[in-house]
Design a protein around this motif. Sequence first.
Motif, PDB file in Angstrom:
ATOM      1  N   THR A 194       0.825  -1.211   0.000  1.00 48.56           N
ATOM      2  CA  THR A 194       0.000   0.000   0.000  1.00 48.56           C
ATOM      3  C   THR A 194       0.854   1.254   0.000  1.00 48.56           C
ATOM      4  OG1 THR A 194      -1.644  -1.233   1.279  1.00 48.56           O
ATOM      5  CG2 THR A 194      -1.939   1.134   1.128  1.00 48.56           C
ATOM      6  N   VAL A 195       1.984   1.228   0.694  1.00 50.33           N
ATOM      7  CA  VAL A 195       2.886   2.385   0.675  1.00 50.33           C
ATOM      8  C   VAL A 195       3.336   2.674  -0.746  1.00 50.33           C
ATOM      9  CG1 VAL A 195       5.163   3.193   1.381  1.00 50.33           C
ATOM     10  CG2 VAL A 195       3.674   2.134   3.056  1.00 50.33           C
ATOM     11  N   VAL A 196       3.677   1.618  -1.484  1.00 47.58           N
ATOM     12  CA  VAL A 196       4.084   1.799  -2.885  1.00 47.58           C
ATOM     13  C   VAL A 196       2.913   2.300  -3.721  1.00 47.58           C
ATOM     14  CG1 VAL A 196       4.944   0.621  -4.940  1.00 47.58           C
ATOM     15  CG2 VAL A 196       5.853   0.030  -2.688  1.00 47.58           C
ATOM     16  N   TRP A 197       1.721   1.734  -3.475  1.00 44.27           N
ATOM     17  CA  TRP A 197       0.536   2.101  -4.261  1.00 44.27           C
ATOM     18  C   TRP A 197       0.131   3.559  -4.032  1.00 44.27           C
ATOM     19  CZ3 TRP A 197      -5.146   0.444  -3.126  1.00 44.27           C
ATOM     20  CH2 TRP A 197      -5.949   0.739  -4.237  1.00 44.27           C
ATOM     21  N   VAL A 198       0.237   4.035  -2.800  1.00 40.02           N
ATOM     22  CA  VAL A 198      -0.234   5.378  -2.460  1.00 40.02           C
ATOM     23  C   VAL A 198       0.849   6.432  -2.664  1.00 40.02           C
ATOM     24  CG1 VAL A 198      -1.089   6.822  -0.562  1.00 40.02           C
ATOM     25  CG2 VAL A 198      -1.950   4.497  -0.846  1.00 40.02           C
ATOM     26  N   ARG A 199       2.117   6.089  -2.386  1.00 33.11           N
ATOM     27  CA  ARG A 199       3.162   7.094  -2.346  1.00 33.11           C
ATOM     28  C   ARG A 199       4.282   6.855  -3.357  1.00 33.11           C
ATOM     29  NH1 ARG A 199       2.260  10.092   2.069  1.00 33.11           N
ATOM     30  NH2 ARG A 199       4.308  11.046   1.945  1.00 33.11           N
ATOM     31  N   GLY A 200       4.152   5.834  -4.186  1.00 34.07           N
ATOM     32  CA  GLY A 200       5.190   5.551  -5.159  1.00 34.07           C
ATOM     33  C   GLY A 200       5.085   6.412  -6.407  1.00 34.07           C
ATOM     34  N   SER A 201       6.006   6.189  -7.344  1.00 32.84           N
ATOM     35  CA  SER A 201       5.975   6.876  -8.632  1.00 32.84           C
ATOM     36  C   SER A 201       4.794   6.353  -9.458  1.00 32.84           C
ATOM     37  CB  SER A 201       7.287   6.638  -9.379  1.00 32.84           C
ATOM     38  OG  SER A 201       7.427   5.264  -9.698  1.00 32.84           O
TER      39      SER A 201
ATOM     40  N   MET B  67      -3.907   5.908   4.641  1.00 33.16           N
ATOM     41  CA  MET B  67      -2.727   6.614   4.131  1.00 33.16           C
ATOM     42  C   MET B  67      -3.107   7.830   3.296  1.00 33.16           C
ATOM     43  SD  MET B  67      -0.145   3.498   3.091  1.00 33.16           S
ATOM     44  CE  MET B  67       0.285   2.223   4.291  1.00 33.16           C
ATOM     45  N   ARG B  68      -4.186   7.730   2.538  1.00 32.81           N
ATOM     46  CA  ARG B  68      -4.600   8.849   1.691  1.00 32.81           C
ATOM     47  C   ARG B  68      -5.210   9.993   2.493  1.00 32.81           C
ATOM     48  NH1 ARG B  68      -6.745   4.666  -2.711  1.00 32.81           N
ATOM     49  NH2 ARG B  68      -4.932   4.671  -4.099  1.00 32.81           N
ATOM     50  N   SER B  69      -5.644   9.710   3.714  1.00 29.53           N
ATOM     51  CA  SER B  69      -6.237  10.759   4.547  1.00 29.53           C
ATOM     52  C   SER B  69      -5.207  11.450   5.435  1.00 29.53           C
ATOM     53  CB  SER B  69      -7.347  10.161   5.426  1.00 29.53           C
ATOM     54  OG  SER B  69      -6.816   9.211   6.334  1.00 29.53           O
ATOM     55  N   LEU B  70      -3.943  11.082   5.295  1.00 27.34           N
ATOM     56  CA  LEU B  70      -2.897  11.704   6.107  1.00 27.34           C
ATOM     57  C   LEU B  70      -2.731  13.180   5.747  1.00 27.34           C
ATOM     58  CD1 LEU B  70      -0.001   9.069   6.194  1.00 27.34           C
ATOM     59  CD2 LEU B  70      -1.465   9.755   8.079  1.00 27.34           C
ATOM     60  N   ASP B  71      -2.389  13.958   6.739  1.00 24.31           N
ATOM     61  CA  ASP B  71      -2.067  15.369   6.520  1.00 24.31           C
ATOM     62  C   ASP B  71      -0.575  15.456   6.180  1.00 24.31           C
ATOM     63  OD1 ASP B  71      -1.677  18.077   6.504  1.00 24.31           O
ATOM     64  OD2 ASP B  71      -2.746  18.453   8.389  1.00 24.31           O
ATOM     65  N   GLU B  72      -0.269  15.768   4.934  1.00 24.26           N
ATOM     66  CA  GLU B  72       1.118  15.804   4.492  1.00 24.26           C
ATOM     67  C   GLU B  72       1.941  16.836   5.255  1.00 24.26           C
ATOM     68  OE1 GLU B  72       2.821  14.001   2.346  1.00 24.26           O
ATOM     69  OE2 GLU B  72       1.149  12.684   1.808  1.00 24.26           O
ATOM     70  N   ARG B  73       1.263  17.851   5.781  1.00 23.23           N
ATOM     71  CA  ARG B  73       2.003  18.897   6.505  1.00 23.23           C
ATOM     72  C   ARG B  73       2.677  18.345   7.754  1.00 23.23           C
ATOM     73  NH1 ARG B  73      -2.819  23.132   7.044  1.00 23.23           N
ATOM     74  NH2 ARG B  73      -3.798  21.134   7.618  1.00 23.23           N
ATOM     75  N   VAL B  74       2.071  17.325   8.362  1.00 21.86           N
ATOM     76  CA  VAL B  74       2.685  16.729   9.552  1.00 21.86           C
ATOM     77  C   VAL B  74       3.994  16.040   9.167  1.00 21.86           C
ATOM     78  CG1 VAL B  74       2.370  15.035  11.396  1.00 21.86           C
ATOM     79  CG2 VAL B  74       0.429  16.412  10.620  1.00 21.86           C
ATOM     80  N   LEU B  75       3.996  15.330   8.058  1.00 19.55           N
ATOM     81  CA  LEU B  75       5.226  14.667   7.608  1.00 19.55           C
ATOM     82  C   LEU B  75       6.288  15.699   7.228  1.00 19.55           C
ATOM     83  CD1 LEU B  75       3.630  11.888   5.353  1.00 19.55           C
ATOM     84  CD2 LEU B  75       4.299  11.732   7.751  1.00 19.55           C
ATOM     85  N   LEU B  76       5.872  16.762   6.564  1.00 27.56           N
ATOM     86  CA  LEU B  76       6.825  17.806   6.197  1.00 27.56           C
ATOM     87  C   LEU B  76       7.395  18.487   7.434  1.00 27.56           C
ATOM     88  CD1 LEU B  76       4.974  19.420   3.147  1.00 27.56           C
ATOM     89  CD2 LEU B  76       6.991  17.942   3.090  1.00 27.56           C
ATOM     90  N   ALA B  77       6.559  18.679   8.448  1.00 31.10           N
ATOM     91  CA  ALA B  77       7.039  19.293   9.690  1.00 31.10           C
ATOM     92  C   ALA B  77       8.077  18.407  10.365  1.00 31.10           C
ATOM     93  CB  ALA B  77       5.857  19.544  10.626  1.00 31.10           C
TER      94      ALA B  77
ATOM     95  N   SER C 126      -5.584   3.373  12.429  1.00 33.14           N
ATOM     96  CA  SER C 126      -6.953   2.920  12.164  1.00 33.14           C
ATOM     97  C   SER C 126      -6.998   1.973  10.972  1.00 33.14           C
ATOM     98  CB  SER C 126      -7.865   4.124  11.920  1.00 33.14           C
ATOM     99  OG  SER C 126      -7.448   4.857  10.773  1.00 33.14           O
ATOM    100  N   GLY C 127      -6.189   2.242   9.943  1.00 32.80           N
ATOM    101  CA  GLY C 127      -6.130   1.344   8.790  1.00 32.80           C
ATOM    102  C   GLY C 127      -5.538  -0.004   9.144  1.00 32.80           C
ATOM    103  N   ILE C 128      -4.523  -0.008  10.008  1.00 29.03           N
ATOM    104  CA  ILE C 128      -3.916  -1.268  10.443  1.00 29.03           C
ATOM    105  C   ILE C 128      -4.925  -2.099  11.215  1.00 29.03           C
ATOM    106  CG2 ILE C 128      -2.118  -2.272  11.899  1.00 29.03           C
ATOM    107  CD1 ILE C 128      -0.402   0.195  11.271  1.00 29.03           C
ATOM    108  N   ILE C 129      -5.665  -1.447  12.124  1.00 31.33           N
ATOM    109  CA  ILE C 129      -6.670  -2.176  12.908  1.00 31.33           C
ATOM    110  C   ILE C 129      -7.777  -2.707  12.009  1.00 31.33           C
ATOM    111  CG2 ILE C 129      -8.423  -1.922  14.708  1.00 31.33           C
ATOM    112  CD1 ILE C 129      -6.610   0.148  16.036  1.00 31.33           C
TER     113      ILE C 129
END
Length: 277
Positions: free
Chosen positions: A83-90, A169-179, A201-204
């Motif tokens: 899923t990480v590759v699917w959501v955040r990959g090239s 993963m798609r509902s994450l706030d990218e600003r938190v990762l950038l911070a 929540s997705g893992i559960i």
Amino acid sequence: MRGVLSDRMGAALLMAPLLLFLGLAYAWPFLGVVKWSFTLPTPGLGQYEALLTDDLVQSVFIRTLRIAAIVTIVSVAAAYAITVVWVRGSPAQRLIAEFCILVPFWISVLTRAFGWVALLSNRGLINTWLQSIGFISEPLTLVRNEFGVIVGMTHFLIPFAVFPLASAMRSLDERVLLAARGLGSSRMRTFWTVFVPMTRSGIIGSAMIVFVFSLGFFVTPAILGGGRSVMIAELIYLRIFQSPDWGLGAAISVVLVLFVGALMALLFRYVRPKQLI
């Protein structure tokens, strides 16, 4: 006030056909199974007492819980990486990951089970290849045991575990990762201390889906287990259609449904349903 009551009445009328269908298709037959568990072969609690004293039934329950736990851990871990590759990959990586996720849905569970038999059997492709290169002298026992059951079930359930993870993963706030990156955190540290906790929540949700599916799995364990790694669903089938012992089979079914219901109730006590999708 009248508007609120009118809206509620409208919602109830819209839900009524669905509730009626669910009652006739699921609740009514289940009540019949409950009746069998208390009346066959004789009225009483004898079948439920047998569940507590029958070593075979207890061993099957323990084996099922063990296999379900292992399959859940492996499936969710593999699905997380995909899923990480699917959501955040090239774009190319996303296309390949999406292809790997969706293609298994086009192949029946029976076909996949027999495909694993062809791969894992003593004369299968894996053992033949390992013997041809001299890595092993005798074929490995990879099927008709718990290992084969776990492999087949994991392969089938990984795609089901992907979708709750993708939603989280798609509902994450990218600003938190950038911070986190701006404060000097490395990519790996950001992943483990920020990204993974935010997708809890997705893992559960994925773990719940896989675990519940695993408890009631029938076709794959029956084929890859070869009768040597019997799980609950196969035991119910044997008691109903081969023994026959309808009372005990019904009692096992009731206990399984109640266990799954209790598991979901415990989950929803700590996680809101909308967080799982």
